[in-house]
Design an enzyme around this catalytic site. Structure first.
Site, PDB file in Angstrom:
ATOM      1  N   SER A   1       0.803  -1.233   0.000  1.00  0.00           N
ATOM      2  CA  SER A   1       0.000   0.000   0.000  1.00  0.00           C
ATOM      3  C   SER A   1       0.834   1.280   0.000  1.00  0.00           C
ATOM      4  O   SER A   1       0.489   2.238  -0.677  1.00  0.00           O
ATOM      5  CB  SER A   1      -0.918   0.021   1.219  1.00  0.00           C
ATOM      6  OG  SER A   1      -1.715  -1.124   1.234  1.00  0.00           O
TER       7      SER A   1
ATOM      8  N   HIS B   1      -5.366  -0.908  -4.553  1.00  0.00           N
ATOM      9  CA  HIS B   1      -4.506  -1.927  -5.158  1.00  0.00           C
ATOM     10  C   HIS B   1      -4.950  -2.176  -6.602  1.00  0.00           C
ATOM     11  O   HIS B   1      -5.960  -2.835  -6.831  1.00  0.00           O
ATOM     12  CB  HIS B   1      -4.596  -3.250  -4.408  1.00  0.00           C
ATOM     13  CG  HIS B   1      -4.282  -3.142  -2.946  1.00  0.00           C
ATOM     14  ND1 HIS B   1      -3.003  -3.019  -2.467  1.00  0.00           N
ATOM     15  CD2 HIS B   1      -5.067  -3.129  -1.861  1.00  0.00           C
ATOM     16  CE1 HIS B   1      -3.038  -2.945  -1.150  1.00  0.00           C
ATOM     17  NE2 HIS B   1      -4.277  -3.004  -0.744  1.00  0.00           N
TER      18      HIS B   1
ATOM     19  N   HIS C   1      -4.636 -10.534  -1.857  1.00  0.00           N
ATOM     20  CA  HIS C   1      -4.606 -10.841  -0.428  1.00  0.00           C
ATOM     21  C   HIS C   1      -5.448 -12.081  -0.111  1.00  0.00           C
ATOM     22  O   HIS C   1      -6.524 -12.278  -0.680  1.00  0.00           O
ATOM     23  CB  HIS C   1      -5.129  -9.650   0.380  1.00  0.00           C
ATOM     24  CG  HIS C   1      -4.221  -8.473   0.376  1.00  0.00           C
ATOM     25  ND1 HIS C   1      -4.333  -7.447  -0.528  1.00  0.00           N
ATOM     26  CD2 HIS C   1      -3.161  -8.167   1.167  1.00  0.00           C
ATOM     27  CE1 HIS C   1      -3.389  -6.548  -0.297  1.00  0.00           C
ATOM     28  NE2 HIS C   1      -2.655  -6.956   0.723  1.00  0.00           N
TER      29      HIS C   1
ATOM     30  N   TYR D   1      -7.079 -12.433   2.531  1.00  0.00           N
ATOM     31  CA  TYR D   1      -8.320 -11.996   3.177  1.00  0.00           C
ATOM     32  C   TYR D   1      -9.420 -11.648   2.178  1.00  0.00           C
ATOM     33  O   TYR D   1     -10.581 -11.517   2.553  1.00  0.00           O
ATOM     34  CB  TYR D   1      -8.084 -10.830   4.147  1.00  0.00           C
ATOM     35  CG  TYR D   1      -7.542  -9.547   3.547  1.00  0.00           C
ATOM     36  CD1 TYR D   1      -8.312  -8.750   2.714  1.00  0.00           C
ATOM     37  CD2 TYR D   1      -6.266  -9.112   3.855  1.00  0.00           C
ATOM     38  CE1 TYR D   1      -7.830  -7.577   2.179  1.00  0.00           C
ATOM     39  CE2 TYR D   1      -5.761  -7.937   3.331  1.00  0.00           C
ATOM     40  CZ  TYR D   1      -6.547  -7.168   2.496  1.00  0.00           C
ATOM     41  OH  TYR D   1      -6.056  -6.013   1.968  1.00  0.00           O
ATOM     42  N   GLU D   2      -9.058 -11.478   0.915  1.00  0.00           N
ATOM     43  CA  GLU D   2     -10.087 -11.232  -0.106  1.00  0.00           C
ATOM     44  C   GLU D   2     -10.847 -12.518  -0.443  1.00  0.00           C
ATOM     45  O   GLU D   2     -11.818 -12.473  -1.185  1.00  0.00           O
ATOM     46  CB  GLU D   2      -9.441 -10.690  -1.383  1.00  0.00           C
ATOM     47  CG  GLU D   2      -8.856  -9.295  -1.242  1.00  0.00           C
ATOM     48  CD  GLU D   2      -8.170  -8.858  -2.533  1.00  0.00           C
ATOM     49  OE1 GLU D   2      -8.866  -8.392  -3.442  1.00  0.00           O
ATOM     50  OE2 GLU D   2      -6.939  -9.020  -2.626  1.00  0.00           O
TER      51      GLU D   2
ATOM     52  N   ALA E   1       2.450  -2.346   4.025  1.00  0.00           N
ATOM     53  CA  ALA E   1       2.085  -1.431   5.105  1.00  0.00           C
ATOM     54  C   ALA E   1       1.787  -2.304   6.313  1.00  0.00           C
ATOM     55  O   ALA E   1       1.109  -3.326   6.182  1.00  0.00           O
ATOM     56  CB  ALA E   1       0.856  -0.628   4.716  1.00  0.00           C
TER      57      ALA E   1
ATOM     58  N   MET F   1      -1.026  -8.376   6.802  1.00  0.00           N
ATOM     59  CA  MET F   1      -1.817  -9.493   6.271  1.00  0.00           C
ATOM     60  C   MET F   1      -1.306  -9.971   4.916  1.00  0.00           C
ATOM     61  O   MET F   1      -2.104 -10.361   4.047  1.00  0.00           O
ATOM     62  CB  MET F   1      -3.288  -9.058   6.152  1.00  0.00           C
ATOM     63  CG  MET F   1      -3.878  -8.516   7.450  1.00  0.00           C
ATOM     64  SD  MET F   1      -5.486  -7.747   7.175  1.00  0.00           S
ATOM     65  CE  MET F   1      -5.757  -6.907   8.746  1.00  0.00           C
ATOM     66  N   SER F   2      -0.013  -9.952   4.731  1.00  0.00           N
ATOM     67  CA  SER F   2       0.556 -10.334   3.424  1.00  0.00           C
ATOM     68  C   SER F   2       2.013 -10.769   3.619  1.00  0.00           C
ATOM     69  O   SER F   2       2.476 -10.966   4.736  1.00  0.00           O
ATOM     70  CB  SER F   2       0.515  -9.134   2.467  1.00  0.00           C
ATOM     71  OG  SER F   2       1.387  -8.119   2.927  1.00  0.00           O
TER      72      SER F   2
ATOM     73  N   ASN G   1       0.521   2.447  11.250  1.00  0.00           N
ATOM     74  CA  ASN G   1      -0.298   2.610  12.462  1.00  0.00           C
ATOM     75  C   ASN G   1       0.374   1.863  13.607  1.00  0.00           C
ATOM     76  O   ASN G   1       1.141   0.927  13.380  1.00  0.00           O
ATOM     77  CB  ASN G   1      -1.709   2.033  12.245  1.00  0.00           C
ATOM     78  CG  ASN G   1      -1.683   0.566  11.864  1.00  0.00           C
ATOM     79  OD1 ASN G   1      -1.350   0.215  10.724  1.00  0.00           O
ATOM     80  ND2 ASN G   1      -1.986  -0.290  12.803  1.00  0.00           N
TER      81      ASN G   1
ATOM     82  N   HIS H   1      -8.952   1.231   8.087  1.00  0.00           N
ATOM     83  CA  HIS H   1      -8.288   1.034   6.797  1.00  0.00           C
ATOM     84  C   HIS H   1      -7.962   2.391   6.162  1.00  0.00           C
ATOM     85  O   HIS H   1      -6.906   2.553   5.543  1.00  0.00           O
ATOM     86  CB  HIS H   1      -9.202   0.202   5.885  1.00  0.00           C
ATOM     87  CG  HIS H   1      -8.571  -0.219   4.588  1.00  0.00           C
ATOM     88  ND1 HIS H   1      -7.334  -0.846   4.514  1.00  0.00           N
ATOM     89  CD2 HIS H   1      -8.987  -0.100   3.303  1.00  0.00           C
ATOM     90  CE1 HIS H   1      -7.037  -1.082   3.246  1.00  0.00           C
ATOM     91  NE2 HIS H   1      -8.012  -0.632   2.495  1.00  0.00           N
TER      92      HIS H   1
HETATM   93  N1  HPA Z   1      -2.533  -5.206  11.529  1.00  0.00           N
HETATM   94  C1  HPA Z   1      -2.594  -6.023  10.458  1.00  0.00           C
HETATM   95  N2  HPA Z   1      -2.369  -5.610   9.222  1.00  0.00           N
HETATM   96  C2  HPA Z   1      -2.034  -4.334   9.037  1.00  0.00           C
HETATM   97  C3  HPA Z   1      -1.947  -3.421  10.091  1.00  0.00           C
HETATM   98  C4  HPA Z   1      -2.216  -3.884  11.414  1.00  0.00           C
HETATM   99  O1  HPA Z   1      -2.161  -3.139  12.410  1.00  0.00           O
HETATM  100  N3  HPA Z   1      -1.596  -2.212   9.565  1.00  0.00           N
HETATM  101  C5  HPA Z   1      -1.478  -2.396   8.214  1.00  0.00           C
HETATM  102  N4  HPA Z   1      -1.741  -3.681   7.890  1.00  0.00           N
END
Ligand code: HPA
Length: 266
Positions: free
Chosen positions: A28, A59, A81, A83-84, A111, A205-206, A229, A241
């Protein structure tokens, strides 16, 4: 009959005379680097047999081949991903295309949420190792081809190149262990405390699936996180997000500079 992998690779090969040694998967925070690529050829995932088109905001799904920092490079803009709802085979298919195309080194970027105390929002972290907590392994079913050694998954020399590139362009670069989780929910504070105890410095998550497949294929792997974050429970505000994408965008200029220098040195 040719496989999807062979057909997809043929499409990529036919699109450009360039045969880069280096591939980069853009997470990202790293998309802005596309604007710096000279003589870019773009190939959308929809043009590549067997390749899934990603569907999450921020993306796109394409390969970009061109010149960055004076070196030829193959960029994957937009990632698939887990998660998709995609399978691990779908998530890691672009890495297989990269390897078939002739890439020998791959930089995986993302990210991530910062867990370690020394990581602040906006920092970059070189990934020295990972903990795959996604609950699946992309090589499941392929053990007959051999068990892949992951004891030095992230290349020392490529990590040095990242460190040198960061020093050259005045970007502070930390290093640490990356934890991969399936998502798509963010973690609970208790999960983040558990991850910290396990030795994780950042979480997203990747990346781990791609690193595993890249190692199976004999590629040298480097990893780079942009901390967008504080991980759950470490800051007062909730994680969204939008916040992650906004921070990612803010880091984009530095990220692009860092990747440009890395291409010169890798
Ligand atoms: N957790 C999981 N995936 C992420 C995060 C997070 O805090 N920030 C960016 N992708």
């Amino acid at each position: 009959m040719q496989s999807d992998l062979q057909n997809a690779t043929e499409v990529l090969c036919a699109s450009t005379p360039l045969r880069p040694r280096l591939g980069i998967v853009l997470g990202s925070a790293f998309g802005q680097v596309i604007d710096e690529v000279a003589d870019a050829t773009e190939v959308g995932f929809a043009e590549l047999p067997g390749c899934t088109v990603p569907g999450v905001d921020g993306h796109a799904g394409q390969f970009v081949i061109g010149c960055l920092g004076g070196a030829d490079v193959l960029l994957q803009a937009g990632r698939l991903h887990y998660y998709e709802g995609h399978s691990m085979d779908q998530v890691t298919f672009p890495i297989r295309i990269m390897a078939e195309f002739g890439v020998g080194q791959v930089l995986l970027t993302n990210a991530a949420g910062g867990i370690a105390e020394d990581l602040a929002v906006g920092d970059f972290m070189r990934i020295t190792d990972h903990i795959n907590l996604m609950g699946v392994n992309p090589l499941r079913g392929e053990a007959a081809a051999g068990f892949v050694d992951m004891s030095a998954a992230y290349s020392g020399p490529l990590g040095q190149a990242l460190a040198q590139a960061a020093a050259d362009c005045g970007v502070a670069l930390k290093s640490g262990v990356f934890a991969a989780v399936p998502g798509p929910s963010y973690e609970t504070p208790a999960e983040i405390r558990a991850l910290a105890t396990l030795g994780a410095d950042a979480v997203a998550m990747s990346t781990a699936p791609e690193a595993i497949v890249a190692r199976q294929l004999g590629l040298d792997v480097a990893g780079l996180s942009c901390i967008t974050n504080a991980a759950a429970g470490l800051a007062k505000s909730p994680i969204t997000h939008e916040e992650v994408l906004q921070q990612a965008h803010q880091a984009g200029e530095q990220a692009a500079r860092l990747l440009g220098h890395f291409c010169e040195l890798a």
